[in-house]
Design a protein around this motif. Structure first.
Motif, PDB file in Angstrom:
ATOM      1  N   UNK A  31      -8.388 -29.792 -14.044  1.00  0.00           N
ATOM      2  CA  UNK A  31      -7.890 -29.750 -12.618  1.00  0.00           C
ATOM      3  C   UNK A  31      -8.693 -28.488 -11.955  1.00  0.00           C
ATOM      4  N   UNK A  32      -8.421 -27.291 -12.623  1.00  0.00           N
ATOM      5  CA  UNK A  32      -8.561 -26.217 -11.945  1.00  0.00           C
ATOM      6  C   UNK A  32     -10.432 -26.177 -11.516  1.00  0.00           C
ATOM      7  N   UNK A  80     -12.053 -28.512 -11.169  1.00  0.00           N
ATOM      8  CA  UNK A  80     -12.364 -29.548 -10.287  1.00  0.00           C
ATOM      9  C   UNK A  80     -11.855 -29.056  -8.892  1.00  0.00           C
ATOM     10  N   UNK A  81     -11.235 -27.932  -8.656  1.00  0.00           N
ATOM     11  CA  UNK A  81     -10.796 -27.659  -7.494  1.00  0.00           C
ATOM     12  C   UNK A  81      -9.807 -28.449  -6.940  1.00  0.00           C
ATOM     13  N   UNK A  82      -9.158 -28.971  -7.847  1.00  0.00           N
ATOM     14  CA  UNK A  82      -7.959 -29.925  -7.165  1.00  0.00           C
ATOM     15  C   UNK A  82      -6.656 -29.545  -7.927  1.00  0.00           C
ATOM     16  N   UNK A  83      -5.653 -29.912  -7.085  1.00  0.00           N
ATOM     17  CA  UNK A  83      -4.257 -29.790  -7.800  1.00  0.00           C
ATOM     18  C   UNK A  83      -3.484 -31.070  -7.603  1.00  0.00           C
ATOM     19  N   UNK A  84      -2.367 -31.365  -8.205  1.00  0.00           N
ATOM     20  CA  UNK A  84      -1.717 -32.512  -7.978  1.00  0.00           C
ATOM     21  C   UNK A  84      -0.476 -32.284  -6.663  1.00  0.00           C
ATOM     22  N   UNK A  85      -0.542 -33.213  -5.930  1.00  0.00           N
ATOM     23  CA  UNK A  85       0.448 -33.195  -4.875  1.00  0.00           C
ATOM     24  C   UNK A  85       1.940 -33.295  -5.489  1.00  0.00           C
ATOM     25  N   UNK A 122      -2.564 -38.140 -17.694  1.00  0.00           N
ATOM     26  CA  UNK A 122      -2.534 -37.035 -17.121  1.00  0.00           C
ATOM     27  C   UNK A 122      -3.738 -36.098 -17.932  1.00  0.00           C
ATOM     28  N   UNK A 123      -4.308 -35.066 -17.197  1.00  0.00           N
ATOM     29  CA  UNK A 123      -5.535 -34.373 -17.743  1.00  0.00           C
ATOM     30  C   UNK A 123      -4.950 -32.864 -17.595  1.00  0.00           C
ATOM     31  N   UNK A 124      -5.618 -32.135 -18.365  1.00  0.00           N
ATOM     32  CA  UNK A 124      -5.106 -30.748 -18.570  1.00  0.00           C
ATOM     33  C   UNK A 124      -5.405 -29.890 -17.110  1.00  0.00           C
TER      34      UNK A 124
END
Lengths: 584, 584
Positions: free
Chosen positions: A573-574, A576-581, A567-569
């Motif tokens: 994620x933020x 990189x403008x993505x979030x986990x589904x 997992x990454x912090x």
């Protein structure tokens, strides 16, 4: 200075020299009031000795040492009384003056010996310790040597080593692409290359003429044994060439490697076999031709005699296992079990024993008389003492099962010696594969593969019959590499996309920049790519590519040593403008 | 066969030979009833001729040709009447028998000449055409040659080329990591390596002794000029060495490259300079020592004379620009504007002209008399005709501004010749940097960098003063590479983490597997990494690394040729268990 010599360097000519060595403690033995230490480094093992005349305190120091301690010693080279001719330093030993512990070691979780007591998982987790073992190190030294030889050979032949990018573009068909979110361009992604295919073709358009690269490639595949998510290719391309020039260039490379690395001179041209023949006579597009035992097609010969298994079969064929006529019932049952394994999938096995007395005994004696069996044996050119093994069923599946059976018999008969190498070019692959589900053709290699010139007409009348100007290098049943002559003519490329059912827009979307490049004077060109990992493992006599990779991933694409992926912090994620589904 | 010879191969000795060539049409000229075609490939240019005796129809065919058409010709080699001694094939031409158009070309968007008329953006978009230009191709040929030389040299010296993984693990400090979502392990990510640092240290723990790799690395940095998100390192590491052995090994490599690639023999050992001296005398940790013009510190000398700018300054220092005593008011105004630029940030410039007649004229004559000015000139060992340029202000900022001014004066005086190379080792970097915001020390290189042995005591008493056993190779003001001796002792490593303010847990989380490896007998080791792109561009005489990369990205980290990064399909995102964050 940590050392005057390595642990593999000292010889009888060095006796009386004062030396300093550094390395790892392989083992410590006390024997008859003396202490012997085997000191190891990458270059070898040297025996160190503390005897009764040694400085007081040295023995006590030696008692502190454990396996894999890193030490530095000084001492004097002496001739050994009992020589060890198994190692190059076996004639000498070092009478110690000093021992310094550079770094202690905890007890390693497995023994650092040629045959370790560590299991696979443990050795992967502590890969840095596994790498200390001589057989593993030898594999990586071989890999190094092969890399150097390949680069120098190709460079001498005028090939340019050009680095192509790793952060490229995902394509709609790139389902197996690893992607990389961009921090600078929100919502956009790079992709890691499955191969530098497009870039090497662009280099040909750019006039680079001869290109090569030893390069990492990436494929996010469903996991199979002996696949790695990252693997290394020897990637090559040439301009103003046809098939002959490509095969000749890389037959040259192959022979060079055999000569330099394996000390094997191959004089003859490599044999060539059409894909059709490979399938017909070996049941495989990568036949192991270290031995014969080719298939005979018995279909017309054996049908219509009332044996339903044969009469219902699309294909009946077999092999002749020389000298196996004395196989027992039990042996034959084992073979039957083998071919019935789900991954092989034959229904059963028919055998004919050609007895030494000239009589024939088969599992289908009820249906076929001696004369008929003899006529089969004649087809195989069998001799008394041989064993015919026959399979029947749907053609493609049966050919495949027969291939597995042939390889199994090759193993049993010792015909697959790892020190014997039988290279082969497989040529004339089909250009297209028909997919029943989607009711369309797919390119067997890729959509830039050129048809064989004489088959161009068929592209309209019978596309499934068109042969590709493609080739594979197969050695000992291992596909080491493959490539093709590419389409350089934009009309033909357009026609090809039509046959593949691409609309103009789809073709443009997927290959736009390559098609655009082709408008500005693309030369005729072709190339090949080799699996470097596989080639090294073939030369190392190994069955798995994992053993020739310094830090491999396991069969679940996980690096258990560094525990990756992980997992990454949230803030990463933020950014990189993505979030986990959410995984409901 | 597409050709018997390349376009760079034929000479006067080949006259009367019948030849076949293939290549690109550079240009077509009609002259006095004859047609001349320049045919180009990677190897050169050959002149083709159609004259009055040529087969009918050939001229018409030539009229069809446009720039960058790919053609194949046959003809006879003839001696030229008017020779061109600028090109190796200039003594001959080919009297044509046949022309075949292999592929036509649209008119390229810019000229394929040494000096193209295409702008940067256009040449990036059509990079495959830009790559056809001789200067660009020469850069990549140079890169190839340097790669081959580096690998062979290091291999001969016993270094093993070992590939380290690309799909590794992101670390909590890895804010600049590119990450790669795993399809197989939902919610988990690989990271692309910023360098193989940890793996090369593991290879030393594994006993590999000498390692190298020419390898792509990745950094998702805020974009700056001349940075690429992917770049290539020559990564190296050695065991059982101290600083001397590392510097000696790579000084050897550097000299080898100069000899083989630039035909320059460097006999002397490279000079060494401490970081402290580099800053004090050049205002930079990568001084360009092709010329002197070192700083003199005037601070104590010039304060207390009532000139407020000096009296308030933390640092006052200057350089002596030889022979610039005749600079006009306008010249000096320009220099003042230069040092006042925001990125340089000096408040103003004080000058002292040492006139040819021995008199001195300064911009601060109000505050300093002739004798005082003369005493300054003596400090600089200035001669009549020289110009002193003096800056004052906060020390670090002023040193930096003075460095820029020095380089500017070096340029103006022609002291920075691209064909002169001045290598330098900068050593004794500070181990730690104090960060005011977070009130803690950071490792200047990385947390495994060893302190200089004699400074170990200071680690407790005055950590900011501890020097690192680190070194940079600087040539002509370009930092080509850097490295350090690593900490191999786990006690010292633990102490280092304490100084850096890591808790045990943080250290374990971030470097756990390396620290674990160090428990099992880590040898003393150290290494270095060079920027391969930078080295090639230095040797090519270029200012940008972009020009030595086949397919570079632009300053926005975008590949404009393939249009990457780009959005990916929704189903790809779903397979990877991620979704885009809505950008409110």
């Amino acid at each position: 200075m940590y050392r005057t010599h390595t642990c593999g360097e000292l010889r009888i000519a060095d006796v009386n020299k004062n030396v300093t060595l550094s390395g790892w403690v392989q083992r410590v033995r006390n024997l008859g009031g003396m202490t012997f230490i085997d000191l190891r480094d990458r270059y070898g093992i040297t025996q160190l000795v503390i005897n009764s005349e040694s400085k007081s305190g040295l023995s006590a120091k030696a008692d502190e040492l454990g396996r894999e301690f890193v030490i530095q010693i000084t001492g004097t080279v002496a001739e050994r009384s009992s020589k060890n001719n198994k190692i190059p330093t076996g004639e000498i030993e070092i009478i110690l003056d000093e021992i310094e512990i550079l770094n202690p070691s905890e007890l390693p979780p497995f023994t650092i010996e040629d045959d370790s007591d560590g299991g696979d998982e443990l050795r992967m987790k502590y890969r840095y310790l596994d790498l200390r073992r001589t057989p593993v190190r030898r594999n990586l030294e071989l890999r190094h040597q092969m890399g150097i030889e390949i680069r120098n050979y190709l460079s001498e032949k005028g090939f340019l080593d050009v680095e192509t990018p790793f952060l490229i573009k995902s394509t709609p068909e790139g389902a197996r692409d690893f992607v990389v979110p961009s921090r600078v361009h929100p919502g956009q992604f790079y992709a890691l290359p499955q191969s530098p295919q497009v870039f090497k073709q662009l280099l040909m358009v750019a006039g680079y003429d001869r290109y090569f690269q030893i390069v990492k490639c990436f494929r996010d595949e469903d996991l199979r044994a002996d696949r790695q998510p990252e693997f290394t290719q020897i990637d090559c391309e040439m301009a103003f060439v046809g098939r002959e020039e490509v095969l000749s260039a890389f037959e040259g490379l192959t022979k060079h490697l055999f000569r330099k690395v394996k000390n094997i001179d191959i004089e003859d041209d490599f044999p060539r076999m059409s894909y059709a023949d490979a399938i017909e006579f070996y049941g495989s597009d990568k036949p192991d031709i270290r031995f014969g035992m080719t298939f005979k097609n018995l279909t017309t010969q054996v049908q219509g005699k009332g044996f339903k298994v044969f009469d219902d079969a699309e294909y009946i064929g077999g092999i002749c296992a020389g000298g196996c006529g004395d196989y027992s019932r039990k042996d034959l049952d084992k073979l039957t079990d083998f071919v019935r394994k789900p991954q092989i999938g034959a229904q059963g096995l028919v055998y004919v024993k050609y007895n030494e007395d000239g009589s024939l005994k088969s599992s289908v004696d009820k249906f076929f008389d001696a004369e008929q069996l003899k006529s089969w044996a004649d087809i195989f050119e069998a001799k008394p003492g041989d064993l015919l093994l026959i399979l029947a069923g749907p053609k493609s599946k049966t050919l495949n099962a027969l291939s597995e059976l042939r390889l199994e018999m090759g193993n049993r008969l010792g015909l697959r010696d790892k020190n014997v190498f039988a290279p082969l070019w497989v040529v004339d692959f089909p250009l297209l594969e028909w997919d029943e589900d989607s009711q369309r053709f797919y390119a067997m290699h890729h959509p830039f593969t050129s048809p064989v010139k004489t088959d161009l007409e068929l592209l309209n009348s019978d596309p499934g019959k068109v042969r590709a100007d493609a080739y594979d290098l197969v050695i000992n049943g291992v596909e080491l590499g493959g490539g093709s002559i590419r389409i350089h003519n934009s009309e033909l490329q357009k026609r090809m996309f039509e046959v593949l059912g691409f609309t103009d827009e789809e073709a443009r979307n997927q290959f736009g920049f390559l098609m655009n490049a082709f408008k500005y004077g693309a030369p005729p060109h072709g190339g090949i790519a080799f699996g470097f990992d596989r080639w090294v493992s073939l030369f190392a006599g190994l069955d798995s590519i994992r053993d020739v990779i310094a830090f491999p991933k396991n069969n679940a694409a996980r690096d258990v040593m560094i525990d990756s992926p992980s997992p990454i912090h949230q803030n990463q994620l933020e950014e990189l403008y993505i979030q986990l589904k959410s995984t409901e």
